[in-house]
Structure formats: structure tokens, C-alpha cells
Design a protein around this motif. Structure first.
Motif, PDB file in Angstrom:
ATOM      1  N   UNK A  73       0.825  -1.207   0.000  1.00  0.00           N
ATOM      2  CA  UNK A  73       0.000   0.000   0.000  1.00  0.00           C
ATOM      3  C   UNK A  73       0.860   1.259   0.000  1.00  0.00           C
ATOM      4  N   UNK A  74       1.872   1.287   0.875  1.00  0.00           N
ATOM      5  CA  UNK A  74       2.722   2.481   0.963  1.00  0.00           C
ATOM      6  C   UNK A  74       3.530   2.659  -0.318  1.00  0.00           C
ATOM      7  N   UNK A  75       4.072   1.560  -0.866  1.00  0.00           N
ATOM      8  CA  UNK A  75       4.801   1.656  -2.127  1.00  0.00           C
ATOM      9  C   UNK A  75       3.899   2.200  -3.233  1.00  0.00           C
ATOM     10  N   UNK A  76       2.680   1.664  -3.324  1.00  0.00           N
ATOM     11  CA  UNK A  76       1.750   2.080  -4.376  1.00  0.00           C
ATOM     12  C   UNK A  76       1.387   3.551  -4.238  1.00  0.00           C
ATOM     13  N   UNK A  77       1.101   3.971  -3.008  1.00  0.00           N
ATOM     14  CA  UNK A  77       0.758   5.380  -2.785  1.00  0.00           C
ATOM     15  C   UNK A  77       1.944   6.289  -3.103  1.00  0.00           C
ATOM     16  N   UNK A  78       3.145   5.846  -2.726  1.00  0.00           N
ATOM     17  CA  UNK A  78       4.344   6.652  -2.990  1.00  0.00           C
ATOM     18  C   UNK A  78       4.586   6.788  -4.488  1.00  0.00           C
ATOM     19  N   UNK A  79       4.465   5.679  -5.226  1.00  0.00           N
ATOM     20  CA  UNK A  79       4.694   5.716  -6.676  1.00  0.00           C
ATOM     21  C   UNK A  79       3.634   6.546  -7.382  1.00  0.00           C
ATOM     22  N   UNK A  80       2.377   6.396  -6.961  1.00  0.00           N
ATOM     23  CA  UNK A  80       1.304   7.188  -7.564  1.00  0.00           C
ATOM     24  C   UNK A  80       1.531   8.669  -7.329  1.00  0.00           C
ATOM     25  N   UNK A  81       2.010   9.017  -6.126  1.00  0.00           N
ATOM     26  CA  UNK A  81       2.293  10.415  -5.821  1.00  0.00           C
ATOM     27  C   UNK A  81       3.421  10.988  -6.650  1.00  0.00           C
ATOM     28  N   UNK A  82       4.318  10.110  -7.175  1.00  0.00           N
ATOM     29  CA  UNK A  82       5.418  10.560  -8.029  1.00  0.00           C
ATOM     30  C   UNK A  82       5.035  10.550  -9.505  1.00  0.00           C
TER      31      UNK A  82
END
Length: 465
Positions: free
Chosen positions: A277-286
Motif C-alpha cells: 500500500x505504501x509503495x503504491x501510494x508513494x509511486x502514484x504520488x510521483x
């Protein structure tokens, strides 16, 4: 004269080439134009073997020009080589061989045991080729770029000499227009605005763009006029065309390519739900595109998490391996688990994952590694895509391999039989829909009496029945 509808065509390339040692020679008969002479051989007889031998000879020359193979020459010969084949000249020839646009002289085919062999003679390009041939042309607001190019071709299976010459001229026109784009700085400016790491010495955006556009001339050339034509003694045809390249369509193609490099679609595999979840949110934010399906992703991020209990508390080690759908690895990111320790209590792993991925330094490092992975994938020829053939649609696999190898922009072809299907893996920078458009006429050449049906299953798989 005037506007024509472009025709699809293929030029035969590699077959099953003979693995004989390269024996490059220098033709010193005209010291002012030093020629490189090489021989290519392919197993078998007939037109396919001849074209495969030509391709093998050219590939041997490419390897020499790239410095992959070396030979012993006299001091005088080495001086002539350095003088006439400087770095700029080598790059032009290497690019021309890779794109199928370089002109070479081919000798008469000879039979050597079970092989067909052809001698290939290559000379330095003319000065206008080194300069891109674009004097007086500017990459500005004009809707089209007009270039005069000469293409050559001869009758091949499913392709007339005129069609082959036109295809050759179109590739040269696109390459010349790209040269104008590069000289203007427009290409590098576009890529720099997308990339977090533009100092990768192993990445050549110009070469990758040439490779990507080599299959797509039909979409960028709006019209052309024939200036002159000449039939050669060997039956080939030389055509001089005035070709109009649409600037906006070319920019759109380049922008699409650069987006796929700077913001590839990513699928995240992780054991801990919070890490995924955190990886996905971080990548989406980038700005990266996220996919729930590996088959729809350019890069798969396999994340391994390992909890460590130390004297200072609970730590979390994270290793993210960036690969493609068939397992090729391109980059790796790992954290420093000692950066943060928390009490060994329930819920602390979630907090450690969130903290490790929250820093700007970590986000930038992950972004750079993802873009590095996309660049490495592009330099190898693009993402791996699969063509899944029924046995009837595949036909003779040796000929199918040869014809697919001939498509510009397609490389690294592998074939295997699985569950009564013939699965072909290949690399291409074109998306699946565009690739299908270029494979369809190739299959008509492969089996003229059988009409294959192609369906794009997803971005990386094409079904052929």
C-alpha cells in the motif's frame, strides 16, 4: 505524384546463421575510400538464406564498428581506419545497420557446404550523411518537414522492388527528420523534462528514439512526390522522393516514448499489505501509472521485506527488484534498515515501512531506479512482448522466425512450443496495437493462403489464430 497511401512491407533479415568466425578484411584499392569487407553465411539455399547471409555479414561489421570484435592490422592500415572511420562515422554506420538504412555492396552468393555465403562491402558514408543531410531545415512551427531522400529495393517475397525502395526511403526520411529534431535540442529538452537522471552514460535517447520510430513511418509521413527512379543492372530499383514528415505526429510519438521511459507503468508485489500500500501510494504520488495486473505493466516491482530485532529495537529491511514480465532484472533499490528502529511491538512494521518510504531522498532514489530500469529495457530493444500462435497460424517456424526478425524495431526473438501453442517472445518499443499492425502483413507473406486472425489481449500479449 502527389499523395499516396503507404504500403506495409518487410525486408528479410536473419535466418539460422552459420556460426563461423568473422574474417574482416580491408579493401585498400582506393585509399581515399577505405572499404570494410566481411562475409556472412546462413544455413540453406534460396532467397531466405541469401538475405540471412547478407544480414549476418552486416551484423559482423556492426560488431566491429562497435568495438565488440577486433583484428590485427598494420600500422598504416590502423591509421587509415582511424582517419576514415572516426567516432561520428562509426555511429552513423552502426545506426544505419541497426535501422536497415545503410547502403552496402553485396557480392554474388556462393555455396560453401550446407551454407550460402555473401560478401558484404561497406564504405564510409558521404559527408551529407554525417551531417544528417538537413542543411537549411529547421525544427520550428512549420506543420511539415520536407526532405529529399533516395531509397533502394529489389523484388522480395510479397514485396515489389518499388515497395521495398519506398519503405527504404521512408525510413531514411524519418531518420533525417529525427536528425533535425536532435540538432535543435528539442529531443533532449523533452527527455530532460521527464527524467530524474539524465546523466546515464549508458543511455542514448537518440538511438532509442530511432529504434522506436523505425516501425512507424506510415503514421508520420503525410505525402511524397517521386523525383526520379532508376533501374539497376541487378534488378533493384532506386527511387528519389520528396517526402513530407508531419512534425506534430512525430512529436506525439516521441512524447509517448519519453512518457513510457520517464513514467513506466508499475505493478507492486509485496508480502506485507502495508508495504504494498505504501509503495503504491508513494509511486502514484510521483506520477507513475500503477497496474493491478502484471501483464499490463512495464515493470514489476518485487518487494522483499525482512523484520530484524536488534539491541536497539525493531528494524525493517526492504529490497525492491525491478524486472519485466518474463523475469529479466533491470535495477534494484534497497533501504538502510539502520535508519530507524522502533519498539518490537504490534503495528511497528507498518510504521517503519511508512517512515522509510516517506523521505524525499528515498522517493528520489526509487524514481531514479525505476527510470534506470525503463532505460535499460529500452536500450535492449523495449519491453518483452508475447505472440501466442496456434500451430496452424505458426506454420513453418524457421520461416516465421526469419520474417519476424526482418521487422524494423523488433529484436531478441525467442520461440518455444507450450501446450500446443507456439509462443514467440520479442522486444519492441512499439505498443501492442502498433506491433500487431506490422505483424499482420508479415504473416500474409509467411502463409499467403492462410488468413491469420490477430487479437491484442493486453499491452504485452497478442493472440494469433
Amino acid at each position: 505524384m502527389g499523395r499516396k497511401r503507404l504500403t506495409h512491407g518487410v525486408a528479410l533479415s536473419t535466418l539460422f546463421v552459420s556460426l563461423t568466425a568473422s574474417a574482416l578484411e580491408l579493401d585498400l584499392s582506393q585509399p581515399s575510400s577505405l572499404a570494410l569487407v566481411e562475409q556472412g553465411c546462413a544455413y540453406g539455399r534460396g532467397a531466405l538464406a541469401i538475405e540471412a547471409a547478407k544480414a549476418q555479414g552486416l551484423n559482423n561489421l556492426r560488431l566491429f564498428l562497435e568495438g565488440e570484435t577486433s583484428f590485427s592490422f598494420s600500422t598504416d592500415e590502423s591509421m587509415l581506419l582511424d582517419e576514415q572511420y572516426d567516432q561520428d562515422t562509426r555511429e552513423v554506420l552502426i545506426s544505419g545497420i541497426a535501422q536497415g538504412t545503410v547502403h552496402a555492396d553485396f557480392g554474388r552468393p556462393e555455396i560453401q557446404g550446407d551454407d550460402t555465403c555473401v560478401t558484404v562491402r561497406l564504405t564510409p558514408p558521404a559527408d551529407d550523411a554525417l551531417s544528417g543531410g538537413d542543411d537549411g531545415i529547421a525544427w520550428d512551427s512549420q506543420p511539415t518537414i520536407s526532405v529529399v531522400v533516395t531509397g533502394e529495393g529489389k523484388n522480395q517475397s510479397g514485396l515489389t522492388a518499388r515497395q521495398a525502395a519506398e519503405q527504404d526511403a521512408f525510413r531514411r526520411a524519418i531518420s533525417q527528420a529525427l536528425g533535425v529534431m536532435v540538432k535543435s535540442g528539442y529531443l533532449q529538452q523533452m527527455y530532460s523534462s521527464m527524467s530524474a537522471d539524465t546523466n546515464n552514460d549508458d543511455f542514448n535517447i537518440e538511438e532509442v528514439t530511432r529504434q522506436s520510430l523505425s516501425m512507424q513511418s506510415q503514421g508520420m509521413i503525410t505525402s511524397w512526390n517521386e523525383i526520379a527512379s532508376q533501374k539497376q543492372a541487378d534488378g533493384s530499383l532506386s527511387l528519389t522522393l520528396d517526402v513530407n514528415v508531419e512534425r506534430q505526429k512525430m512529436e506525439d510519438k516521441v512524447a509517448q516514448l519519453i512518457k513510457s521511459l520517464g513514467q513506466p507503468s508499475v505493478h507492486v508485489n509485496a508480502r506485507l499489505p502495508v508495504v504494498k500500500s505504501v509503495f503504491s501510494e508513494t509511486l502514484a504520488g510521483m506520477g507513475f501509472d500503477l497496474s493491478s495486473d502484471e501483464a499490463q505493466s512495464t515493470i514489476i516491482l518485487d518487494v522483499a521485506e525482512k523484520a530484524k530485532v536488534t539491541s536497539s529495537g525493531l528494524q525493517l529491511e526492504i529490497i525492491a527488484v525491478m524486472r519485466d514480465s518474463v523475469g529479466n532484472q533491470y535495477a534494484t533499490w534497497r533501504n538502510d534498515p539502520t535508519f530507524m528502529s522502533l519498539p518490537n511491538e504490534p503495528g511497528m512494521l507498518d510504521q517503519l515501512a511508512a517512515i522509510h518510504l516517506a523521505t524525499d531522498q528515498t522517493k528520489q532514489a526509487i524514481k531514479i531506479q525505476l527510470q534506470t530500469a525503463a532505460e535499460k529495457m529500452a536500450m535492449r530493444g523495449g519491453p518483452v512482448r508475447q505472440l501466442i500462435f496456434s500451430t496452424r497460424a505458426a506454420g513453418q517456424q524457421g520461416q516465421l522466425f526469419t520474417l519476424l526478425s526482418a521487422i524494423n524495431g523488433v529484436s531478441d526473438i525467442k520461440m518455444a512450443t507450450k501446450s500446443n501453442k507456439v509462443v514467440v517472445q520479442l522486444r519492441s518499443l512499439s505498443n501492442a496495437s502498433e506491433l500487431a499492425q506490422y505483424i499482420e502483413p508479415t504473416l500474409r507473406v509467411h502463409q499467403p493462403k492462410y488468413r491469420s486472425k490477430l487479437s491484442v489481449m493486453n499491452e504485452y500479449q497478442i493472440n494469433v489464430l
